[in-house]
Design a protein around this motif. Sequence first.
Motif, short mmCIF file in Angstrom:
data_model
loop_
_atom_site.label_atom_id
_atom_site.label_comp_id
_atom_site.label_asym_id
_atom_site.label_seq_id
_atom_site.Cartn_x
_atom_site.Cartn_y
_atom_site.Cartn_z
N LEU A 36 31.54 44.01 34.55
CA LEU A 36 32.33 42.94 35.18
C LEU A 36 33.76 42.98 34.67
N VAL A 40 37.33 43.31 36.77
CA VAL A 40 38.37 42.27 36.72
C VAL A 40 39.68 42.82 36.16
N ALA A 212 39.87 38.59 45.30
CA ALA A 212 38.70 38.41 44.43
C ALA A 212 39.09 38.21 42.97
N SER A 216 36.74 36.20 40.36
CA SER A 216 35.94 37.07 39.50
C SER A 216 36.27 36.87 38.03
#
Length: 320
Positions: A36, A40, A212, A216
């Motif tokens: 993740l 990001v 996003a 995110s």
Amino acid sequence: MTYVILHALAPIFVIMVLGYFAGKTKMVENQNVSLLNVFVMDFALPAALFTATVQTPWLGIVGQSPLILLLVLTMWITYAALYFLCTKVFKKSPQDAAVLTLTVALPNYAALGLPILGSVLGENAGTSLSVAVSIACGSVLMTPFCLLILEREKARESGESHGSALTMLPILMWRSIKKPIVWGPLLGVVLSAIGIKMPDIVLASIKPLGLAATASALFLTGVILSARKLRINAAVLIACLTKNVIQPFIALGLVMAFGISGEVAITAVLMIALSAGFFGIVFGNRFGVQSPDAEASLLISSILAILTLPLFISLTASMH
């Protein structure tokens, strides 16, 4: 006005709670969020920051130089003072101090800038430009401080550090600049300065990534929070007081010292008065640095903003 502030803050809490829930229920692994974090830090946020800066006209950026001066000075003063306090008084490690101070010194321009400023000054091209400039200031002139400290400590821990921090500076700067989160917005500023307009197809291609980015990053922050216990201590209380009260008053003081008024003054104070940002936490996580105090400060600062933002909106009302 309270409704506007709650409306702007609601997505932050909702997305962070969703991330927290996903981490707590093990829908997402909350002990290892490297995948993740890569999305990001290396893709979504750089795309958003590049898009914001490359689409900001250079003449517009130059025209916003008083705002840039106020924002940068306020953020630098806050960062230097709080970093000193964290390392000397609270005896935090340089990494922990860097993450906490960036969380406090760099307001949440990306998520809150346009809703708050738009509600006060009206949503128009000038307001959007001011928010884009604020984001650029933070990403280009603030985040490298944190990255340099994290890179320096990483080099020391791995035994790569030879000599003083000053002699290592060129290497550390190169390591920081190589990261997409730094060169993305920097490239946008350079292209804007030399007058190169990005083809619409390029901007359209990376637009979904940019859209996003904030969501995110907030979701990731919620996942990270789910692996910790919220602790409130002296460092957290001082960090929140600094972010929500002291830092905006520093901006107000600079506005008065430079004799700046009108929309520039209002914009500077309100942008600084926004709650703590998530950059510090996701930066730290990228380097394996956990800062429970930074995480607690982000959460509490966002809640306190419901009370402190109306105060500074009232104080700037006479600057019109």
